[in-house]
Design a protein around this motif. Structure first.
Motif, PDB file in Angstrom:
ATOM      1  N   ARG A  63       4.254  35.922  10.472  1.00  0.00           N
ATOM      2  CA  ARG A  63       3.249  35.416  11.423  1.00  0.00           C
ATOM      3  C   ARG A  63       3.771  35.400  12.860  1.00  0.00           C
ATOM      4  N   ALA A  64       5.075  35.271  12.991  1.00  0.00           N
ATOM      5  CA  ALA A  64       5.678  35.303  14.333  1.00  0.00           C
ATOM      6  C   ALA A  64       7.060  35.911  14.208  1.00  0.00           C
ATOM      7  N   GLN A  65       7.534  36.445  15.310  1.00  0.00           N
ATOM      8  CA  GLN A  65       8.890  36.990  15.326  1.00  0.00           C
ATOM      9  C   GLN A  65       9.897  35.884  15.591  1.00  0.00           C
ATOM     10  N   LEU A  66      11.140  36.184  15.289  1.00  0.00           N
ATOM     11  CA  LEU A  66      12.213  35.224  15.528  1.00  0.00           C
ATOM     12  C   LEU A  66      13.279  35.885  16.408  1.00  0.00           C
ATOM     13  N   HIS A  67      13.578  35.231  17.525  1.00  0.00           N
ATOM     14  CA  HIS A  67      14.647  35.722  18.407  1.00  0.00           C
ATOM     15  C   HIS A  67      15.810  34.750  18.369  1.00  0.00           C
ATOM     16  N   PHE A  68      17.024  35.281  18.358  1.00  0.00           N
ATOM     17  CA  PHE A  68      18.195  34.420  18.501  1.00  0.00           C
ATOM     18  C   PHE A  68      18.492  34.273  19.984  1.00  0.00           C
ATOM     19  N   ILE A  69      18.515  33.018  20.470  1.00  0.00           N
ATOM     20  CA  ILE A  69      18.765  32.772  21.895  1.00  0.00           C
ATOM     21  C   ILE A  69      19.969  31.846  22.116  1.00  0.00           C
ATOM     22  N   GLY A  70      20.739  31.626  21.048  1.00  0.00           N
ATOM     23  CA  GLY A  70      21.915  30.766  21.166  1.00  0.00           C
ATOM     24  C   GLY A  70      23.138  31.553  21.595  1.00  0.00           C
ATOM     25  N   ASN A  86      18.783  40.276   9.264  1.00  0.00           N
ATOM     26  CA  ASN A  86      17.429  40.786   9.216  1.00  0.00           C
ATOM     27  C   ASN A  86      16.333  39.835   9.645  1.00  0.00           C
ATOM     28  N   MET A  87      16.598  38.543   9.507  1.00  0.00           N
ATOM     29  CA  MET A  87      15.530  37.598   9.838  1.00  0.00           C
ATOM     30  C   MET A  87      15.262  37.554  11.350  1.00  0.00           C
ATOM     31  N   PHE A  88      16.215  38.044  12.134  1.00  0.00           N
ATOM     32  CA  PHE A  88      15.981  38.083  13.580  1.00  0.00           C
ATOM     33  C   PHE A  88      15.375  39.423  13.994  1.00  0.00           C
ATOM     34  N   ASP A  89      14.374  39.337  14.854  1.00  0.00           N
ATOM     35  CA  ASP A  89      13.763  40.536  15.419  1.00  0.00           C
ATOM     36  C   ASP A  89      14.472  40.964  16.695  1.00  0.00           C
ATOM     37  N   MET A  90      15.222  40.028  17.277  1.00  0.00           N
ATOM     38  CA  MET A  90      15.987  40.367  18.472  1.00  0.00           C
ATOM     39  C   MET A  90      17.084  39.331  18.684  1.00  0.00           C
ATOM     40  N   ILE A  91      18.234  39.794  19.187  1.00  0.00           N
ATOM     41  CA  ILE A  91      19.274  38.883  19.652  1.00  0.00           C
ATOM     42  C   ILE A  91      19.298  39.018  21.172  1.00  0.00           C
ATOM     43  N   GLU A  92      18.958  37.923  21.853  1.00  0.00           N
ATOM     44  CA  GLU A  92      18.774  37.998  23.312  1.00  0.00           C
ATOM     45  C   GLU A  92      20.051  37.745  24.103  1.00  0.00           C
ATOM     46  N   THR A  93      21.099  37.344  23.388  1.00  0.00           N
ATOM     47  CA  THR A  93      22.225  36.750  24.113  1.00  0.00           C
ATOM     48  C   THR A  93      23.562  37.454  23.873  1.00  0.00           C
ATOM     49  N   ILE A  94      23.526  38.776  23.785  1.00  0.00           N
ATOM     50  CA  ILE A  94      24.788  39.516  23.628  1.00  0.00           C
ATOM     51  C   ILE A  94      25.580  39.380  24.933  1.00  0.00           C
ATOM     52  N   ASN A  95      26.797  38.828  24.822  1.00  0.00           N
ATOM     53  CA  ASN A  95      27.537  38.499  26.050  1.00  0.00           C
ATOM     54  C   ASN A  95      28.905  39.171  26.149  1.00  0.00           C
ATOM     55  N   SER A  96      29.235  40.021  25.189  1.00  0.00           N
ATOM     56  CA  SER A  96      30.504  40.746  25.292  1.00  0.00           C
ATOM     57  C   SER A  96      30.490  41.979  24.390  1.00  0.00           C
ATOM     58  N   VAL A  97      31.376  42.911  24.693  1.00  0.00           N
ATOM     59  CA  VAL A  97      31.512  44.110  23.853  1.00  0.00           C
ATOM     60  C   VAL A  97      32.005  43.702  22.463  1.00  0.00           C
TER      61      VAL A  97
END
Ligand SMILES: *Cc1c(COP(=O)(O)O)cnc(C)c1O
Length: 231
Positions: A63-70, A86-97
């Motif tokens: 019903r809705a997407q899930l983004h990781f923002i932590g 898989n449960m995340f549709d996007m990880i918004e907070t990649i902060n390093s290689v």
């Protein structure tokens, strides 16, 4: 507070241009309130903590997407071992290689491609997570080589404080951070790197999203203005 969630969502969605994506930042909220927001029209839930994400996922799945923002470094153990990414549709907070490499490896194992945003420490504050503006192009080029990640844009928290944007200098500091991030967004977009799509610019929270929108955000992360103050 719960009873107002619906009205709050209506009010926010009505006022925003249709092309702007709203991520409802649900940290500390009950599953019931999260479900209420989805029923009212929220299409993306953002979670900071894995245990909240797991609890909410079963109720919003489909019903809705899930983004990781932590902060991925803090959630690393769970992200890489305890959950199905898989449960995340996007990880918004990649902060390093490094974290990108580890998440990429995990995605390879489960045969998925994860859409990610690169988090920018646009205020260049020491205590903040995110890639420093000067390092960004180098970092993006390296992360773009990971086949199981797809870079979809940039994210920033901007400057502290987030709570009171009453003072003009706080608002102007936030604006500078958003402008800086938008400049980087445009610059990278122009480079047309392979495996890098600059589609989403995630910036702005309850007290700053109006400024962020003026500065080019097309994704905003709103918590307290939807759910009320945190529990
Ligand atoms: C909590 C949070 C938000 C939303 O903050 P509000 O001020 O409650 O709107 C947005 N982004 C991130 C990463 C957060 O942790």
């Amino acid at each position: 507070m719960g009873a107002n969630v619906k009205e709050n969502v209506y009010e926010i969605l009505e006022a925003l241009p249709p092309e702007v994506k709203v991520v409802a930042a649900a940290k500390g909220q009950s599953t019931l309130n999260v479900v209420r927001s989805v029923k009212a029209g929220i299409e993306i839930i953002g979670e900071n903590y894995i245990k909240d994400a797991k609890r909410v996922y079963s109720q919003i799945q489909g019903r809705a997407q899930l983004h990781f923002i932590g902060i991925p470094d803090q959630a690393k153990h769970d992200l890489l071992r305890k959950i199905n990414l898989n449960m995340f549709d996007m990880i918004e907070t990649i902060n390093s290689v490094d974290i990108a490499r580890e998440i990429n490896k995990k995605c390879e194992q489960i045969d998925m491609v994860m859409p990610v945003l690169i988090e920018i420490n646009s205020g260049e504050e020491e205590q903040k997570s995110g890639v420093l503006p000067n390092d960004l192009i180098d970092v993006i080029k390296k992360i773009a080589e990971f086949n199981n990640l797809e870079i979809m844009g940039l994210m920033t928290m901007g400057s502290t404080p987030h709570q009171s944007m009453q003072a003009k200098e706080d608002r102007e500091r936030a604006r500078k951070c958003f402008q800086k991030t938008k400049e980087l967004f445009d610059e990278i977009k122009k480079m047309q790197l392979s495996n890098v799509k600059m589609e989403y610019l995630s910036m702005g929270m309850s007290n700053s999203y109006k400024i962020a929108l003026k500065e080019g955000a097309n994704m905003v992360r709103i918590g307290s203005k939807i759910y009320g103050t945190r529990n």
